[in-house]
Write an enzyme that holds these catalytic residues in place. Structure first.
Site, PDB file in Angstrom:
ATOM      1  N   GLY A 175      98.554  71.832  68.580  1.00 54.58           N
ATOM      2  CA  GLY A 175      99.044  71.226  67.345  1.00 54.58           C
ATOM      3  C   GLY A 175      99.243  72.282  66.272  1.00 54.58           C
ATOM      4  N   ASP A 183      95.344  69.941  75.129  1.00 47.60           N
ATOM      5  CA  ASP A 183      96.294  69.172  74.310  1.00 47.60           C
ATOM      6  C   ASP A 183      97.147  68.328  75.259  1.00 47.60           C
ATOM      7  OD1 ASP A 183      97.624  70.016  71.190  1.00 47.60           O
ATOM      8  OD2 ASP A 183      98.492  68.449  72.441  1.00 47.60           O
ATOM      9  N   ASN A 184      97.417  67.097  74.872  1.00 46.15           N
ATOM     10  CA  ASN A 184      98.275  66.261  75.736  1.00 46.15           C
ATOM     11  C   ASN A 184      99.751  66.375  75.339  1.00 46.15           C
ATOM     12  OD1 ASN A 184      98.500  64.768  73.419  1.00 46.15           O
ATOM     13  ND2 ASN A 184      97.579  62.906  74.236  1.00 46.15           N
ATOM     14  N   GLY A 225     101.527  67.698  69.582  1.00 50.51           N
ATOM     15  CA  GLY A 225     101.491  69.170  69.651  1.00 50.51           C
ATOM     16  C   GLY A 225     102.682  69.669  70.469  1.00 50.51           C
ATOM     17  N   TYR A 244      93.483  54.404  59.682  1.00 49.64           N
ATOM     18  CA  TYR A 244      93.306  55.832  59.953  1.00 49.64           C
ATOM     19  C   TYR A 244      92.096  56.368  59.172  1.00 49.64           C
ATOM     20  CZ  TYR A 244      94.239  60.846  59.839  1.00 49.64           C
ATOM     21  OH  TYR A 244      94.111  62.205  59.921  1.00 49.64           O
TER      22      TYR A 244
END
Ligand code: UDP
Length: 323
Positions: free
Chosen positions: A11, A32-33, A37, A150
């Site tokens: 990211g 990271d998926n 990112g 959030y």
């Protein structure tokens, strides 16, 4: 050699952190998926022996457990980011921010690593204080407004981190980032500086939401990482929460004018009502400024980069990107 696991390593902030850690001699595993990112953010690190990138999800418990083995510090940055993204993906955001954090912190506790949580100034919510300090009240709106989910999930992450510290003696540090910006940040998920800069460079209208008199403090990512690393090395920081950012503020309309001037753009500046940009009933904060007393007194942190310098770095980045 110290070893770090960085979740959300591809990211915007994660990739700058990985770069800094590698440069400082750490061995780094970034997970990271690639949902928000980008592989391009860390591609240049792949040739370094101390760096390893794992494309995977923090919801994959076995994978996270494997990556956390032998690690000294877990930097947990993987999260749903950006007001736009959160409004468009409320369910995924909640699951990632709550269950994902639970998985990562459990792996950190099992492996007795230090756990660093990237939290956010959003947790202060609608509190109208001039400068927010870490122990201030959180004032959040109705559950029918996605933005507050959030704030609520990140607050829950903080509660969880503090509980792990108290009950399991896990070494933890919580950072509340205030509008962190710099090269590689994308405007796709709503963030204002990359949006204004790309709009100005493309000669499109610069879209100011509301009356543009809301104010924010924009911090340069390099300064923020410097502060984080000082605290990670400081025994007194363990178990605490720190605001991190800058106290220099700007209204959003002034920001639009500065971006227009610095890019020498012919773009117009267009005011857009919030209800046209987001859902009806969207709530925005008028002010959001960090009180940096705690981080200053603990490690002497002071941001060095002015807003103009920050904007120039972002403008250079986007100019080079478009070549
Ligand atoms: N904003 C804006 N135009 C845009 C994007 C954002 O005027 O195209 C405003 C937004 O409403 C907020 C401020 O800029 O008041 C900062 O937005 P951002 O999403 O970057 O961060 P926030 O402080 O909302 O988390």
């Amino acid at each position: 050699m110290k070893k770090a696991l960085v979740t959300g390593g591809a990211g915007f902030i994660g990739s700058h952190l990985c770069e800094h850690l590698v440069r400082s001699g750490w061995q780094v595993c970034a997970i990271d998926n690639l949902s928000t990112g980008r592989y391009e953010n860390i591609e240049h690190l792949e040739s370094k022996k101390q760096f390893r990138f794992v494309k995977g999800d923090i919801m994959d418990e076995k994978l996270v457990d494997r990556c956390a083995k032998g690690i000294d510090v877990v930097f947990h940055l993987a999260a749903a980011v950006g007001v736009r993204y959160i409004i468009d993906h409320p369910l995924e955001s909640m699951i990632t921010n709550v269950h994902g954090t639970e998985i990562v912190i459990r792996a950190a506790a099992k492996n007795k690593t230090m756990f660093v949580l990237a939290s956010t100034s959003e947790v202060y919510g609608k509190n109208e204080k001039v400068f927010f300090s870490e122990d201030d009240d959180r004032i959040e709106g109705s559950t029918t407004i996605s933005r507050w989910s959030y704030a609520c999930t990140k607050a829950l992450d903080e509660f969880m981190t503090l509980a792990y510290h108290r009950e399991k003696k896990l070494k933890t540090i919580i950072f509340r980032f205030f509008n962190t910006c710099g090269p590689r940040q994308t405007g796709r998920y709503g963030m204002v500086i990359p949006r204004f800069v790309t709009q100005a460079l493309e000669g499109k209208p610069i879209t100011v939401y509301g009356d543009g008199r809301q104010r924010r403090c924009f911090a340069y990512v390099g300064d923020v990482i410097d502060g984080m690393m000082r605290l990670v090395a400081c025994k007194d920081a363990v178990g605490k929460i720190f605001n991190i950012g800058t106290e220099e503020d700007s209204s959003i309309i002034e920001l639009a004018k500065r971006v227009k001037a610095l890019t020498k753009s012919s773009s117009t500046i267009k005011l857009i009502p919030y209800e046209d940009a987001f859902d009806k009933g969207f709530e925005d904060m008028r002010y959001r400024r960090p009180d940096l007393t705690r981080i200053f007194t603990t490690v002497g942190y002071e941001p060095k980069t002015s807003l103009d310098e920050l904007l120039k770095k972002v403008i250079d980045y986007y100019r080079n990107e478009s070549k």
